[in-house]
Design a protein around this motif. Structure first.
Motif, PDB file in Angstrom:
ATOM      1  N   MET A 148       0.842  -1.189   0.000  1.00  0.00           N
ATOM      2  CA  MET A 148       0.000   0.000   0.000  1.00  0.00           C
ATOM      3  C   MET A 148       0.880   1.243   0.000  1.00  0.00           C
ATOM      4  O   MET A 148       1.836   1.325   0.775  1.00  0.00           O
ATOM      5  N   VAL A 149       0.558   2.192  -0.850  1.00  0.00           N
ATOM      6  CA  VAL A 149       1.358   3.411  -0.962  1.00  0.00           C
ATOM      7  C   VAL A 149       0.462   4.606  -0.651  1.00  0.00           C
ATOM      8  O   VAL A 149      -0.527   4.848  -1.346  1.00  0.00           O
ATOM      9  N   ARG A 150       0.820   5.363   0.393  1.00  0.00           N
ATOM     10  CA  ARG A 150       0.004   6.486   0.850  1.00  0.00           C
ATOM     11  C   ARG A 150       0.789   7.795   0.714  1.00  0.00           C
ATOM     12  O   ARG A 150       1.567   8.158   1.597  1.00  0.00           O
ATOM     13  N   PRO A 151       0.596   8.521  -0.373  1.00  0.00           N
ATOM     14  CA  PRO A 151       1.279   9.811  -0.509  1.00  0.00           C
ATOM     15  C   PRO A 151       0.476  10.945   0.116  1.00  0.00           C
ATOM     16  O   PRO A 151      -0.742  10.875   0.234  1.00  0.00           O
ATOM     17  N   SER A 152       1.190  12.001   0.510  1.00  0.00           N
ATOM     18  CA  SER A 152       0.540  13.247   0.887  1.00  0.00           C
ATOM     19  C   SER A 152       0.134  13.953  -0.402  1.00  0.00           C
ATOM     20  O   SER A 152       0.087  13.331  -1.467  1.00  0.00           O
ATOM     21  N   VAL A 153      -0.176  15.237  -0.335  1.00  0.00           N
ATOM     22  CA  VAL A 153      -0.508  16.004  -1.537  1.00  0.00           C
ATOM     23  C   VAL A 153       0.654  15.916  -2.519  1.00  0.00           C
ATOM     24  O   VAL A 153       1.798  16.189  -2.163  1.00  0.00           O
ATOM     25  N   VAL A 154       0.372  15.509  -3.745  1.00  0.00           N
ATOM     26  CA  VAL A 154       1.406  15.327  -4.752  1.00  0.00           C
ATOM     27  C   VAL A 154       1.475  16.577  -5.628  1.00  0.00           C
ATOM     28  O   VAL A 154       0.459  17.033  -6.157  1.00  0.00           O
ATOM     29  N   PHE A 155       2.670  17.144  -5.770  1.00  0.00           N
ATOM     30  CA  PHE A 155       2.816  18.361  -6.562  1.00  0.00           C
ATOM     31  C   PHE A 155       3.763  18.129  -7.729  1.00  0.00           C
ATOM     32  O   PHE A 155       4.552  17.187  -7.744  1.00  0.00           O
ATOM     33  N   GLY A 156       3.661  19.006  -8.711  1.00  0.00           N
ATOM     34  CA  GLY A 156       4.477  18.921  -9.908  1.00  0.00           C
ATOM     35  C   GLY A 156       3.687  19.467 -11.079  1.00  0.00           C
ATOM     36  O   GLY A 156       2.496  19.791 -10.952  1.00  0.00           O
ATOM     37  N   GLN A 157       4.331  19.564 -12.219  1.00  0.00           N
ATOM     38  CA  GLN A 157       3.656  20.088 -13.406  1.00  0.00           C
ATOM     39  C   GLN A 157       2.397  19.275 -13.703  1.00  0.00           C
ATOM     40  O   GLN A 157       2.445  18.063 -13.823  1.00  0.00           O
ATOM     41  N   GLY A 158       1.264  19.969 -13.789  1.00  0.00           N
ATOM     42  CA  GLY A 158      -0.001  19.295 -14.037  1.00  0.00           C
ATOM     43  C   GLY A 158      -0.748  18.891 -12.782  1.00  0.00           C
ATOM     44  O   GLY A 158      -1.785  18.226 -12.869  1.00  0.00           O
ATOM     45  N   ASP A 159      -0.239  19.277 -11.593  1.00  0.00           N
ATOM     46  CA  ASP A 159      -0.928  18.866 -10.360  1.00  0.00           C
ATOM     47  C   ASP A 159      -2.281  19.565 -10.227  1.00  0.00           C
ATOM     48  O   ASP A 159      -2.565  20.564 -10.884  1.00  0.00           O
ATOM     49  N   GLY A 160      -3.111  19.010  -9.357  1.00  0.00           N
ATOM     50  CA  GLY A 160      -4.443  19.553  -9.144  1.00  0.00           C
ATOM     51  C   GLY A 160      -4.541  20.430  -7.916  1.00  0.00           C
ATOM     52  O   GLY A 160      -5.641  20.838  -7.530  1.00  0.00           O
ATOM     53  N   PHE A 161      -3.416  20.717  -7.286  1.00  0.00           N
ATOM     54  CA  PHE A 161      -3.426  21.522  -6.065  1.00  0.00           C
ATOM     55  C   PHE A 161      -2.903  22.928  -6.347  1.00  0.00           C
ATOM     56  O   PHE A 161      -3.670  23.901  -6.366  1.00  0.00           O
ATOM     57  N   PHE A 162      -1.615  23.076  -6.591  1.00  0.00           N
ATOM     58  CA  PHE A 162      -1.050  24.410  -6.813  1.00  0.00           C
ATOM     59  C   PHE A 162      -1.583  25.047  -8.087  1.00  0.00           C
ATOM     60  O   PHE A 162      -1.818  26.260  -8.137  1.00  0.00           O
ATOM     61  N   ASN A 163      -1.777  24.248  -9.138  1.00  0.00           N
ATOM     62  CA  ASN A 163      -2.325  24.809 -10.372  1.00  0.00           C
ATOM     63  C   ASN A 163      -3.728  25.353 -10.159  1.00  0.00           C
ATOM     64  O   ASN A 163      -4.099  26.393 -10.708  1.00  0.00           O
ATOM     65  N   ARG A 164      -4.519  24.654  -9.357  1.00  0.00           N
ATOM     66  CA  ARG A 164      -5.894  25.102  -9.121  1.00  0.00           C
ATOM     67  C   ARG A 164      -5.927  26.451  -8.408  1.00  0.00           C
ATOM     68  O   ARG A 164      -6.646  27.373  -8.804  1.00  0.00           O
ATOM     69  N   PHE A 165      -5.113  26.584  -7.355  1.00  0.00           N
ATOM     70  CA  PHE A 165      -5.136  27.839  -6.596  1.00  0.00           C
ATOM     71  C   PHE A 165      -4.414  28.959  -7.340  1.00  0.00           C
ATOM     72  O   PHE A 165      -4.776  30.135  -7.191  1.00  0.00           O
ATOM     73  N   ALA A 166      -3.422  28.624  -8.162  1.00  0.00           N
ATOM     74  CA  ALA A 166      -2.768  29.657  -8.968  1.00  0.00           C
ATOM     75  C   ALA A 166      -3.741  30.220 -10.000  1.00  0.00           C
ATOM     76  O   ALA A 166      -3.796  31.440 -10.230  1.00  0.00           O
ATOM     77  N   ALA A 167      -4.525  29.327 -10.624  1.00  0.00           N
ATOM     78  CA  ALA A 167      -5.529  29.785 -11.580  1.00  0.00           C
ATOM     79  C   ALA A 167      -6.596  30.620 -10.882  1.00  0.00           C
ATOM     80  O   ALA A 167      -7.071  31.631 -11.421  1.00  0.00           O
ATOM     81  N   MET A 168      -6.970  30.225  -9.664  1.00  0.00           N
ATOM     82  CA  MET A 168      -7.956  30.982  -8.904  1.00  0.00           C
ATOM     83  C   MET A 168      -7.424  32.380  -8.574  1.00  0.00           C
ATOM     84  O   MET A 168      -8.162  33.370  -8.644  1.00  0.00           O
ATOM     85  N   ALA A 169      -6.134  32.461  -8.244  1.00  0.00           N
ATOM     86  CA  ALA A 169      -5.543  33.748  -7.882  1.00  0.00           C
ATOM     87  C   ALA A 169      -5.480  34.707  -9.063  1.00  0.00           C
ATOM     88  O   ALA A 169      -5.433  35.926  -8.868  1.00  0.00           O
ATOM     89  N   GLN A 170      -5.493  34.186 -10.279  1.00  0.00           N
ATOM     90  CA  GLN A 170      -5.499  35.054 -11.449  1.00  0.00           C
ATOM     91  C   GLN A 170      -6.847  35.737 -11.642  1.00  0.00           C
ATOM     92  O   GLN A 170      -6.926  36.802 -12.254  1.00  0.00           O
ATOM     93  N   LEU A 171      -7.908  35.136 -11.108  1.00  0.00           N
ATOM     94  CA  LEU A 171      -9.256  35.641 -11.331  1.00  0.00           C
ATOM     95  C   LEU A 171      -9.866  36.313 -10.112  1.00  0.00           C
ATOM     96  O   LEU A 171     -10.733  37.175 -10.241  1.00  0.00           O
ATOM     97  N   SER A 172      -9.427  35.898  -8.929  1.00  0.00           N
ATOM     98  CA  SER A 172     -10.062  36.376  -7.699  1.00  0.00           C
ATOM     99  C   SER A 172      -9.085  37.180  -6.852  1.00  0.00           C
ATOM    100  O   SER A 172      -7.903  36.825  -6.746  1.00  0.00           O
ATOM    101  N   PRO A 173      -9.556  38.265  -6.209  1.00  0.00           N
ATOM    102  CA  PRO A 173      -8.688  39.031  -5.305  1.00  0.00           C
ATOM    103  C   PRO A 173      -8.519  38.359  -3.945  1.00  0.00           C
ATOM    104  O   PRO A 173      -7.757  38.841  -3.111  1.00  0.00           O
ATOM    105  N   VAL A 174      -9.223  37.240  -3.734  1.00  0.00           N
ATOM    106  CA  VAL A 174      -9.209  36.571  -2.440  1.00  0.00           C
ATOM    107  C   VAL A 174      -8.943  35.076  -2.632  1.00  0.00           C
ATOM    108  O   VAL A 174      -9.490  34.448  -3.544  1.00  0.00           O
TER     109      VAL A 174
END
Length: 326
Positions: A148-174
């Motif tokens: 069994m392999v249990r990773p924490s939040v996985v980051f890197g090009q194409g990730d669903g974490f930092f990319n999501r919030f970076a895209a949100m920051a381009q559109l929202s002031p908050v």
């Protein structure tokens, strides 16, 4: 056919890296995906003829049998971040994992590695964590020696974490800090996870092992958002959102998930009530001989596209813009 591993979900974010490292290790690889037409580039990750792409659906046992014919190992990476229609946690995480395990056993596959998640807990209030734990139980009922392999939040090009919030920051002031932003994470680089999976697939000396994969640093959610803003050179208000209010926002995300990726779902709000760091009880990257990559080294390699000037923006100017003196 010897030294053949079937990788379910092998064309995804983590799967691509796992296939790359399995190919380097000399495995013959069969990438099993729902739509092979979208995964044709996978063959380019190895030598000519080393990687094949086949159609398979976790609900369709005949397709699993075809994908597993002649395999000596199975790597199941199929998972969901949120539910949409028939693609539910119970169907994919639990029933899908059980089908893969049962068909693998029936086809004589010697070794099985199951992708789980850090925080998997059959008593969790979050359905994601609960079904990940149930999947572990189902798989080990068939393969007691499954890894069994249990990773924490996985980051890197194409990730669903930092990319999501970076895209949100381009559109929202908050940017929202759910629960105040105090939840702790131990992000792990996708390349390190892929390398770890390849080593675990080839490790026949530690049957039945559970691995927890985390990076070298532990950060609060607030600290991750601050780090992100530095990288994309944006000033944004970080607004604490109490869990009850975030739960209401999550319910809106539940309703829109079938149409577009939601900013947050009610189940993800539940996940954020628990820290996502390794326990220290199980082996991790160090025990696998892998030096974990840092966020500070990797984030600039792909978040640059969210800032003005792209990769040519000056790092010092970006730090000063987010943390002005005085």
């Amino acid at each position: 056919m010897q030294n053949l591993v079937t990788v379910f979900g092998g064309s995804g974010f983590v799967g691509t890296q796992a296939v790359r490292y399995l190919a380097k290790a000399g495995w013959r690889i069969r990438v099993a995906v729902r739509n092979p037409n979208l995964a044709y580039r996978m063959r380019l990750l190895g030598d000519v003829g080393q990687i094949d792409v086949v159609q398979a659906n976790l609900r369709d046992r005949p397709s699993l049998e075809r994908a597993l014919e002649g395999a000596t190992a199975t790597l199941n990476l199929v998972g969901l971040l949120y539910e949409t229609g028939r693609q539910g946690f119970q169907a994919v995480h639990v029933m899908g994992a059980r089908n893969v395990a049962e068909v693998s056993r029936a086809m004589g596959v010697e070794r099985l590695v199951q992708m789980s998640a850090l925080g998997a807990d059959e008593n969790s209030s979050a359905k994601y964590a609960r079904t990940k734990a149930e999947a572990e139980i189902e798989v080990r009922a068939v393969y007691p020696d499954a890894a069994m392999v249990r990773p924490s939040v996985v980051f890197g090009q194409g990730d669903g974490f930092f990319n999501r919030f970076a895209a949100m920051a381009q559109l929202s002031p908050v940017l929202p800090l759910i629960g105040g932003g105090a939840t702790r994470f131990q992000p792990v680089f996708v390349g390190d996870v892929g390398q770890a999976l390849a080593r675990i697939v080839g490790d026949v000396d530690n049957p039945g092992q559970t691995y927890e994969l985390g990076g070298p640093g532990v950060f609060t959610f607030r600290e991750l958002m601050e780090m992100l803003l530095v990288q994309i050179d944006q000033r944004r208000l970080l607004a604490p959102i109490p869990f009850p209010v975030a739960g209401l926002l999550g319910k809106v995300g539940d309703l829109t998930a079938a149409l577009l990726p939601p900013p947050v779902t009610s189940d993800q709000v539940e996940l954020l009530k628990t820290d996502n760091v390794v326990s220290g009880v199980y082996p991790g990257l160090d025990e696998l001989g892998i030096t974990p990559s840092t966020l500070e080294a990797i984030l600039p390699t792909y978040l640059y596209r969210y800032r003005k000037g792209g990769q040519y923006a000056d790092q010092e100017d970006r730090v000063m813009a987010v943390h002005p003196q005085g």
